[in-house]
Scaffold this motif. Structure first.
Motif, short mmCIF file in Angstrom:
data_model
loop_
_atom_site.label_atom_id
_atom_site.label_comp_id
_atom_site.label_asym_id
_atom_site.label_seq_id
_atom_site.Cartn_x
_atom_site.Cartn_y
_atom_site.Cartn_z
N LYS A 65 0.83 -1.20 0.00
CA LYS A 65 0.00 0.00 0.00
C LYS A 65 0.87 1.25 0.00
N PRO A 66 0.36 2.35 -0.55
CA PRO A 66 1.16 3.59 -0.62
C PRO A 66 1.45 4.17 0.76
N LYS A 67 2.67 4.62 0.93
CA LYS A 67 3.08 5.23 2.20
C LYS A 67 3.32 6.73 2.06
N ARG A 68 3.51 7.19 0.82
CA ARG A 68 3.72 8.61 0.56
C ARG A 68 2.77 9.02 -0.56
N VAL A 69 1.88 9.95 -0.27
CA VAL A 69 0.83 10.35 -1.21
C VAL A 69 0.88 11.85 -1.44
N VAL A 70 0.66 12.28 -2.69
CA VAL A 70 0.48 13.70 -2.98
C VAL A 70 -0.90 13.89 -3.59
N ASP A 71 -1.63 14.88 -3.08
CA ASP A 71 -2.97 15.21 -3.55
C ASP A 71 -2.87 16.51 -4.34
N VAL A 72 -2.94 16.40 -5.65
CA VAL A 72 -2.72 17.52 -6.57
C VAL A 72 -4.03 18.28 -6.79
N GLY A 73 -4.08 19.53 -6.34
CA GLY A 73 -5.33 20.28 -6.40
C GLY A 73 -6.25 19.79 -5.30
N CYS A 74 -5.79 19.91 -4.05
CA CYS A 74 -6.39 19.22 -2.91
C CYS A 74 -7.69 19.82 -2.40
N GLY A 75 -8.07 21.03 -2.86
CA GLY A 75 -9.26 21.66 -2.30
C GLY A 75 -9.08 21.90 -0.81
#
Length: 311
Positions: A65-75
Motif C-alpha cells: 500500500k502507498p506510504k507517501r501520497v500527494v494530492d494535486v489540487g487538494c481543495g
C-alpha cells in the motif's frame, strides 16, 4: 488563467463547502437514474475515491500500500485526509488557492491529523474515529500553496500521485502530466479523474462548431482553460513511457452530481453563500446548467485515467 481559477475558488469557498463539505469533487452514484438525497450525495463522493483506487489497482496489502501520497489540487483536503487514514500514509496536499489551503490545514488540525497531533501522541500510531469507523494512522497530513505545473517536490517522491477533479484547471496538460510522472516514485501509481471533452472519431479533426461554442461558454463560466479528450491524456502518458495505462468514461455514474449541486445551491443557505461569493460565484452557478447540457449531448465526459511509473 491560473489567477482566475484561484480567485474563483477563493470567492466561492463558502458556497462549495456548504454543498460538498469535505470533498469538492464529483460523486460516483451506484443508481444514477434514482433520486438522490443529500446523504447519497456525500456517500457518492467517498465512493468516487474508493472506485478510483479500485480501478487503479491500488493495494491494501501492508507491504504494497502507498506510504507517501500527494494530492494535486487538494481543495480543502478531503481526499488527503481520507487517503492518510485509509493507508496510514504521509500525505501532502497542495492547491493554488491560499484560502482553500488554510481551511484544509485547519480541518486537518481539528481532526488531529497534522504533525502537531502526531507529536501530542508521542509519535506513536493512534486510532482516529470517523463515522463509526476506527482508522489506524501512522503518519501526518500537510498542505501548501503550490502550482501543479511546477511542483515543489524532488523527483520520485510519491507512491501514489492523486489528481481528483483538477486536471480541467490546468492550462498546459502536457506539463501537468509530466509533473505527475516526475514526482511519482518508481513503481508508483498515478490516478487522474478529470472532466474532458469527448474523443474525436478517426474522421474528425476537431469538435463541431456548436460543441466548441458550448465548451467556450463553460470555460468562461468557470474560468477554465481549453480542455482535452481522454485519448489526449492517454497519448501524453504513453509518450512518457508510463506503464499499465488504462482509462474509462464514468459519465453515467456521475450524472446526478450537477443536478444535486444546483438543488443545494437553490436552498436558503446556498443562495446566501452564492450572493456573498460575488459575481464570479454567480457566473459559475449560471454555468452549472451548461455542464448538464454538455453531459446530456455527450460532449462533456468525466474520465478516469490511471497508470504506473516503471520501476
Amino acid at each position: 488563467m491560473k489567477k482566475g481559477v484561484a480567485q474563483l475558488q477563493d470567492e466561492t469557498f463558502d458556497l462549495w463547502e456548504d454543498i460538498c463539505e469535505d470533498h469538492r469533487h464529483h460523486g460516483f452514484y451506484q443508481h444514477a437514474d434514482s433520486p438522490v438525497s443529500h446523504s447519497d450525495h456525500r456517500l457518492a463522493q467517498v465512493r468516487m475515491i474508493e472506485e478510483s483506487l479500485r480501478f487503479a489497482g491500488v493495494s491494501d496489502d501492508e507491504d504494497k500500500k502507498p506510504k507517501r501520497v500527494v494530492d494535486v489540487g487538494c481543495g480543502i483536503g478531503g481526499s488527503s485526509r481520507y487517503l492518510a487514514r485509509k493507508y496510514g500514509a504521509n500525505c501532502v496536499g497542495f492547491a493554488i488557492s491560499s484560502v482553500q489551503v488554510q481551511r484544509a490545514q485547519a480541518l486537518t488540525t481539528s481532526q488531529g491529523l497534522d504533525d502537531k497531533g502526531f507529536r501530542e501522541y508521542g509519535g506513536r500510531n493512534r486510532l482516529i474515529h470517523d463515522g463509526g469507523i476506527y482508522w489506524l494512522l501512522k503518519q501526518v497530513v500537510s498542505f501548501q500553496v503550490a502550482d501543479a505545473l511546477d511542483q515543489p517536490f524532488p523527483d520520485g517522491q510519491f507512491d501514489l500521485v492523486w489528481s481528483m477533479d483538477s486536471g480541467q484547471e490546468m492550462p498546459d496538460k502536457k506539463k501537468f502530466v509530466s509533473e505527475l510522472a516526475r514526482v511519482a516514485a518508481p513503481g508508483g501509481t498515478i490516478i487522474i479523474v478529470t472532466t474532458c471533452h469527448r474523443d474525436l472519431s478517426p474522421s474528425e479533426e476537431s469538435l463541431k462548431p456548436e460543441e466548441k461554442a458550448l465548451l467556450d461558454k463553460l470555460c468562461s463560466s468557470f474560468h477554465l482553460p481549453e480542455w482535452c479528450s481522454t485519448a489526449d491524456y492517454v497519448k501524453l502518458l504513453d509518450s512518457l513511457s508510463l506503464q499499465d495505462i488504462k482509462a474509462a468514461d464514468w459519465s453515467e455514474y456521475v450524472a446526478p452530481f450537477w443536478p444535486e449541486t444546483i438543488r443545494c445551491t437553490l436552498t436558503f443557505k446556498g443562495i446566501t453563500s452564492l450572493l456573498r461569493s460575488g459575481w464570479k460565484g454567480i457566473k459559475g452557478a449560471l454555468g452549472m446548467p451548461l455542464m448538464i447540457r454538455g453531459y446530456k449531448m455527450g460532449l462533456v465526459k468525466l474520465s478516469i485515467i490511471t497508470c504506473r511509473k516503471p520501476e
